[in-house]
Write a protein that holds these residues in place. Structure first.
Motif, PDB file in Angstrom:
ATOM      1  N   SER A 169       0.831  -1.096  -0.069  1.00 35.18           N
ATOM      2  CA  SER A 169      -0.016   0.043   0.097  1.00 35.18           C
ATOM      3  C   SER A 169       0.779   1.158  -0.033  1.00 35.18           C
ATOM      4  O   SER A 169       0.579   2.305  -0.804  1.00 35.18           O
ATOM      5  N   GLN A 173       0.770   4.553  -2.555  1.00 32.75           N
ATOM      6  CA  GLN A 173       0.474   5.801  -2.022  1.00 32.75           C
ATOM      7  C   GLN A 173       1.594   6.736  -2.447  1.00 32.75           C
ATOM      8  O   GLN A 173       1.537   7.902  -2.912  1.00 32.75           O
ATOM      9  N   THR A 200      -8.330   7.567  -1.884  1.00 27.30           N
ATOM     10  CA  THR A 200      -8.160   6.116  -1.846  1.00 27.30           C
ATOM     11  C   THR A 200      -8.811   5.934  -0.418  1.00 27.30           C
ATOM     12  O   THR A 200      -8.950   6.679   0.522  1.00 27.30           O
ATOM     13  N   GLU A 202      -7.808   4.329   2.075  1.00 24.21           N
ATOM     14  CA  GLU A 202      -6.679   4.562   2.974  1.00 24.21           C
ATOM     15  C   GLU A 202      -6.145   6.062   3.005  1.00 24.21           C
ATOM     16  O   GLU A 202      -5.235   6.547   3.793  1.00 24.21           O
ATOM     17  N   PRO A 232      -9.750   2.915  -5.223  1.00 28.89           N
ATOM     18  CA  PRO A 232      -8.604   2.423  -4.380  1.00 28.89           C
ATOM     19  C   PRO A 232      -7.384   2.684  -5.308  1.00 28.89           C
ATOM     20  O   PRO A 232      -7.553   3.090  -6.480  1.00 28.89           O
ATOM     21  N   ALA A 233      -6.314   2.564  -4.397  1.00 27.16           N
ATOM     22  CA  ALA A 233      -5.054   3.091  -5.005  1.00 27.16           C
ATOM     23  C   ALA A 233      -4.573   2.425  -6.351  1.00 27.16           C
ATOM     24  O   ALA A 233      -4.241   3.100  -7.330  1.00 27.16           O
ATOM     25  N   ASP A 234      -4.816   1.226  -6.361  1.00 26.44           N
ATOM     26  CA  ASP A 234      -4.427   0.365  -7.679  1.00 26.44           C
ATOM     27  C   ASP A 234      -5.137   0.875  -8.758  1.00 26.44           C
ATOM     28  O   ASP A 234      -4.676   0.757 -10.089  1.00 26.44           O
TER      29      ASP A 234
END
Length: 303
Positions: A169, A173, A200, A202, A232-234
């Motif tokens: 993660s 980021q 995201t 997170e 989401p980050a991805d």
């Protein structure tokens, strides 16, 4: 019009300094080295014509290809010159090392990580905010060093798609931080006032730019406000790099755009810097509003 490396008050992540940027980019390198060591380099990737071998080769440091050394030389020379033709460079380097052994490829990656660590430990700090010529034009050198995190995160997802462990993660980021930083830098350089959040579950990153400079800051998970691309980050990284179709991601509600009119203000930078990241997502938003297409492209002209 201010230049990010020359006379502006705010310089985004370059102003945050090596204490912040260093762990982000070196952590991304460490994760990618672990992925490369775990994957079959002969496996094809989702990039047409590229195996894991070519993905890793073009990120390595070779006798005939030392990208960071070239950037440092550019910064020492005051950022003179024109953006390189990185597609041509990639074609040359991957062809030259197509048959390199696994040990040679992994060693080339380790050399590039070592070159980055050496820059952070040994080069004078005044180089951090000096302009260097990148595919996106003249940017502060430390910001271009951080841009490695975007490449390593995106290519880490490429390797994960062919059997490697997924990037952590923190690496994703770091990639988003680089995405926000370069976009803000080019907007400031072009005299554009605007900004956006990349959010995201997170948390994420928000940039704000005007003719005097740009800022980038980490934001925690929580309420969405203002112009925001949320996923989401991805998913954000894969949409930004063209690996995923943002229209399909929007339709499936994996990606959301809040306040898309704010993205339209940033659209003119595509003409000044077609090599900055995030194109497909912001292109969709601009086109949906009847604006010009293609805000962002590839971070340093690489796949």
């Amino acid at each position: 019009m201010g230049d990010p490396g020359d006379g502006v008050r705010r310089r985004g992540m370059a102003a945050a300094g090596r204490g912040v940027v260093g762990p982000m980019v070196l952590g991304a390198w460490d994760a990618f080295l672990g992925q490369a060591a775990a994957v079959d380099l002969h496996r094809p990737t989702r990039l047409p014509g590229w195996r894991a071998q070519e993905v890793c080769v073009h990120l390595g440091c070779w006798a005939d290809h030392a990208a960071l050394a070239d950037l440092v030389a550019s910064a020492r020379a005051g950022g003179a010159g024109v953006p390189p033709d990185v597609d041509a460079t990639n074609a040359r380097v991957t062809a030259a090392h197509r048959d390199a052994t696994r040990e040679e490829v992994l060693a080339a990656l380790a050399r590039n990580r070592a070159a980055t660590a050496r820059y952070l430990a040994e080069e004078p700090e005044e180089l951090d905010t000096a302009p260097a010529v990148s595919v996106a034009g003249r940017l502060p050198l430390l910001g271009v060093v951080l841009a490695q995190s975007y490449e390593l995160a995106v290519h880490g997802l490429d390797l994960a798609a062919c059997g490697a462990p997924r990037p952590p993660s923190g690496v994703l980021q770091a990639g988003l931080a680089a995405l926000a930083d370069v976009t803000g830098a080019v907007a400031a350089r072009e005299g554009i006032t605007g900004g956006a959040s990349l959010r995201t579950p997170e948390g994420g990153w928000v940039f704000a730019a005007d003719p005097g400079g740009w800022t980038v800051r980490r934001v925690p998970a929580g309420e969405v406000a203002g112009t925001t691309v949320e996923a989401p980050a991805d998913v954000l990284l894969e949409a930004a790099s063209g690996r995923a179709d943002p229209v399909a991601a929007l339709a499936r509600r994996r990606l959301r755009v809040h306040g898309p009119a704010g993205l339209l203000a940033l659209a003119p930078i595509v003409h000044a810097a077609p090599g900055i990241p995030g194109g497909p997502v912001l292109q969709f938003a601009a086109q949906a509003l009847g604006g010009v297409g293609g805000l962002l492209g590839r971070l340093r002209g690489r796949r």
